[in-house]
Scaffold this motif. Structure first.
Motif, PDB file in Angstrom:
ATOM      1  N   CYS A  36       0.803  -1.231   0.000  1.00  0.00           N
ATOM      2  CA  CYS A  36       0.000   0.000   0.000  1.00  0.00           C
ATOM      3  C   CYS A  36       0.831   1.274   0.000  1.00  0.00           C
ATOM      4  O   CYS A  36       0.294   2.360  -0.232  1.00  0.00           O
ATOM      5  N   GLY A  37       2.143   1.178   0.301  1.00  0.00           N
ATOM      6  CA  GLY A  37       2.961   2.385   0.338  1.00  0.00           C
ATOM      7  C   GLY A  37       2.439   3.384   1.354  1.00  0.00           C
ATOM      8  O   GLY A  37       2.125   3.024   2.494  1.00  0.00           O
ATOM      9  N   GLU A  38       2.316   4.640   0.940  1.00  0.00           N
ATOM     10  CA  GLU A  38       1.858   5.703   1.831  1.00  0.00           C
ATOM     11  C   GLU A  38       0.343   5.732   2.015  1.00  0.00           C
ATOM     12  O   GLU A  38      -0.179   6.616   2.689  1.00  0.00           O
ATOM     13  N   GLY A  39      -0.354   4.776   1.415  1.00  0.00           N
ATOM     14  CA  GLY A  39      -1.759   4.581   1.715  1.00  0.00           C
ATOM     15  C   GLY A  39      -2.771   5.336   0.891  1.00  0.00           C
ATOM     16  O   GLY A  39      -3.968   5.334   1.203  1.00  0.00           O
ATOM     17  N   ARG A  40      -2.344   5.954  -0.210  1.00  0.00           N
ATOM     18  CA  ARG A  40      -3.275   6.823  -0.935  1.00  0.00           C
ATOM     19  C   ARG A  40      -4.503   6.077  -1.447  1.00  0.00           C
ATOM     20  O   ARG A  40      -5.631   6.594  -1.366  1.00  0.00           O
ATOM     21  N   ASN A  41      -4.314   4.852  -1.961  1.00  0.00           N
ATOM     22  CA  ASN A  41      -5.461   4.105  -2.483  1.00  0.00           C
ATOM     23  C   ASN A  41      -6.333   3.560  -1.363  1.00  0.00           C
ATOM     24  O   ASN A  41      -7.567   3.564  -1.465  1.00  0.00           O
ATOM     25  N   ALA A  42      -5.703   3.097  -0.279  1.00  0.00           N
ATOM     26  CA  ALA A  42      -6.464   2.599   0.873  1.00  0.00           C
ATOM     27  C   ALA A  42      -7.314   3.707   1.475  1.00  0.00           C
ATOM     28  O   ALA A  42      -8.473   3.494   1.853  1.00  0.00           O
ATOM     29  N   ILE A  43      -6.750   4.905   1.570  1.00  0.00           N
ATOM     30  CA  ILE A  43      -7.482   6.036   2.139  1.00  0.00           C
ATOM     31  C   ILE A  43      -8.656   6.418   1.242  1.00  0.00           C
ATOM     32  O   ILE A  43      -9.761   6.701   1.727  1.00  0.00           O
ATOM     33  N   LYS A  78       3.418   6.896   7.708  1.00  0.00           N
ATOM     34  CA  LYS A  78       2.895   7.996   6.897  1.00  0.00           C
ATOM     35  C   LYS A  78       1.445   7.731   6.491  1.00  0.00           C
ATOM     36  O   LYS A  78       0.615   8.641   6.487  1.00  0.00           O
ATOM     37  N   ALA A  79       1.132   6.476   6.185  1.00  0.00           N
ATOM     38  CA  ALA A  79      -0.237   6.132   5.811  1.00  0.00           C
ATOM     39  C   ALA A  79      -1.188   6.366   6.974  1.00  0.00           C
ATOM     40  O   ALA A  79      -2.295   6.906   6.793  1.00  0.00           O
ATOM     41  N   GLN A  80      -0.781   5.973   8.164  1.00  0.00           N
ATOM     42  CA  GLN A  80      -1.622   6.193   9.344  1.00  0.00           C
ATOM     43  C   GLN A  80      -1.859   7.681   9.576  1.00  0.00           C
ATOM     44  O   GLN A  80      -2.982   8.101   9.879  1.00  0.00           O
ATOM     45  N   ALA A  81      -0.815   8.486   9.417  1.00  0.00           N
ATOM     46  CA  ALA A  81      -0.947   9.929   9.603  1.00  0.00           C
ATOM     47  C   ALA A  81      -1.849  10.544   8.538  1.00  0.00           C
ATOM     48  O   ALA A  81      -2.683  11.416   8.834  1.00  0.00           O
ATOM     49  N   MET A  82      -1.701  10.082   7.292  1.00  0.00           N
ATOM     50  CA  MET A  82      -2.539  10.610   6.217  1.00  0.00           C
ATOM     51  C   MET A  82      -4.006  10.238   6.409  1.00  0.00           C
ATOM     52  O   MET A  82      -4.903  11.044   6.141  1.00  0.00           O
ATOM     53  N   ALA A  83      -4.259   9.017   6.891  1.00  0.00           N
ATOM     54  CA  ALA A  83      -5.637   8.595   7.139  1.00  0.00           C
ATOM     55  C   ALA A  83      -6.263   9.451   8.244  1.00  0.00           C
ATOM     56  O   ALA A  83      -7.418   9.884   8.129  1.00  0.00           O
ATOM     57  N   ALA A  84      -5.491   9.697   9.300  1.00  0.00           N
ATOM     58  CA  ALA A  84      -5.989  10.533  10.395  1.00  0.00           C
ATOM     59  C   ALA A  84      -6.281  11.945   9.906  1.00  0.00           C
ATOM     60  O   ALA A  84      -7.309  12.544  10.250  1.00  0.00           O
ATOM     61  N   ALA A 141      -7.072  12.794   6.927  1.00  0.00           N
ATOM     62  CA  ALA A 141      -8.239  12.754   6.038  1.00  0.00           C
ATOM     63  C   ALA A 141      -9.531  12.441   6.787  1.00  0.00           C
ATOM     64  O   ALA A 141     -10.621  12.515   6.210  1.00  0.00           O
ATOM     65  N   GLY A 142      -9.405  12.051   8.048  1.00  0.00           N
ATOM     66  CA  GLY A 142     -10.588  11.754   8.844  1.00  0.00           C
ATOM     67  C   GLY A 142     -11.244  10.437   8.501  1.00  0.00           C
ATOM     68  O   GLY A 142     -12.460  10.280   8.666  1.00  0.00           O
ATOM     69  N   VAL A 143     -10.447   9.462   8.015  1.00  0.00           N
ATOM     70  CA  VAL A 143     -10.998   8.152   7.672  1.00  0.00           C
ATOM     71  C   VAL A 143     -10.362   7.078   8.549  1.00  0.00           C
ATOM     72  O   VAL A 143      -9.273   7.260   9.091  1.00  0.00           O
ATOM     73  N   THR A 144     -11.056   5.962   8.651  1.00  0.00           N
ATOM     74  CA  THR A 144     -10.556   4.835   9.429  1.00  0.00           C
ATOM     75  C   THR A 144     -10.055   3.754   8.496  1.00  0.00           C
ATOM     76  O   THR A 144     -10.803   3.256   7.645  1.00  0.00           O
ATOM     77  N   ALA A 145      -8.795   3.397   8.622  1.00  0.00           N
ATOM     78  CA  ALA A 145      -8.200   2.309   7.850  1.00  0.00           C
ATOM     79  C   ALA A 145      -7.101   1.685   8.700  1.00  0.00           C
ATOM     80  O   ALA A 145      -6.414   2.384   9.435  1.00  0.00           O
ATOM     81  N   ARG A 146      -6.969   0.374   8.592  1.00  0.00           N
ATOM     82  CA  ARG A 146      -5.893  -0.323   9.301  1.00  0.00           C
ATOM     83  C   ARG A 146      -4.683  -0.423   8.393  1.00  0.00           C
ATOM     84  O   ARG A 146      -4.811  -0.675   7.192  1.00  0.00           O
ATOM     85  N   PHE A 147      -3.497  -0.275   8.980  1.00  0.00           N
ATOM     86  CA  PHE A 147      -2.256  -0.430   8.228  1.00  0.00           C
ATOM     87  C   PHE A 147      -1.334  -1.361   8.999  1.00  0.00           C
ATOM     88  O   PHE A 147      -1.125  -1.189  10.203  1.00  0.00           O
ATOM     89  N   VAL A 148      -0.815  -2.351   8.295  1.00  0.00           N
ATOM     90  CA  VAL A 148      -0.027  -3.421   8.903  1.00  0.00           C
ATOM     91  C   VAL A 148       1.324  -3.504   8.221  1.00  0.00           C
ATOM     92  O   VAL A 148       1.403  -3.516   6.983  1.00  0.00           O
ATOM     93  N   ARG A 149       2.387  -3.577   9.029  1.00  0.00           N
ATOM     94  CA  ARG A 149       3.711  -3.786   8.457  1.00  0.00           C
ATOM     95  C   ARG A 149       3.959  -5.280   8.293  1.00  0.00           C
ATOM     96  O   ARG A 149       3.948  -6.030   9.266  1.00  0.00           O
TER      97      ARG A 149
END
Length: 200
Positions: free
Chosen positions: A43-50, A71-77, A79-87
């Motif tokens: 997912c990288g920095e999470g743009r598609n997941a967000i 970075k993905a977790q910070a971007m989701a926060a 953007a005000g959306v809920t998404a899980r990110f796993v390493r």
């Protein structure tokens, strides 16, 4: 092939490595789907997941770069959306079988046999009716397109990806053109796009 440490160093830059906007083909192929459970692998920095989460999807993004995950977790926060990110490293990570309505793999540039292994696991993760979308730099981009990796081993083809999706019905498998803005004007990159469905 770049290691997690290599990607950590690249993602450590303050600016985004990729755009904050979702990939154009992700939007084109998935915008009409009803929300469900989604996996965004690599997912990288999470743009598609967000983007998916903002559309009501229950999303888990997976990447082997801890910096990218942060970075993905910070971007989701933001953007005000809920998404899980796993390493997790997709060389070892096995998604739960029959757990997802959508599996997205966008620009996972790895050689075979790892590419085939990841695709087989991704296919097995789909529920009946679930969709798998693969978008990545195509091998033809080396000679006819802009940017992307220069190692042909990590570049895909529609035929190669489709062949790894046993048990799925391939709905689209082709090379697509992606406009890229540069300082010298707009150029074109060539990507593999494969969309497949688990019938049932």
């Amino acid at each position: 092939m770049m290691s997690p440490d290599d990607w950590d160093r690249r993602y450590a830059e303050p600016r985004l490595v990729w755009s904050a906007e979702p990939n154009r083909f992700v939007v084109e192929e998935l915008a009409a789907l009803p929300p469900g459970r989604a996996l965004d692998l690599a997912c990288g920095e999470g743009r598609n997941a967000i983007w998916l989460a903002a559309r009501g999807w229950d999303v888990t993004g997976v990447d082997f770069s801890g910096v990218a995950i942060a970075k993905a977790q910070a971007m989701a926060a933001e953007a005000g959306v809920t998404a899980r990110f796993v390493r997790a490293d997709l060389a070892e990570h096995v998604p739960t079988p029959a757990s997802a309505d959508l599996v997205l793999l966008a620009y996972l540039q790895v050689p075979d046999p790892l590419r085939t292994t990841v695709l087989e696991r991704a296919s097995a993760a789909l529920r009946p009716g679930g969709v798998l979308l693969w978008v990545a730099h195509d091998r033809s981009n080396l000679a006819g397109g802009h940017g992307g990796p220069r190692n042909p081993d990590v570049l895909s083809t529609p035929e190669g990806v489709a062949a790894a999706l046993g048990g799925l019905a391939v709905r689209r498998a082709e090379v697509v053109r992606r406009p890229v803005a540069t300082d010298d004007g707009e150029v074109v990159a060539l990507d593999t796009l494969v969309r497949a469905v688990r019938d049932g």
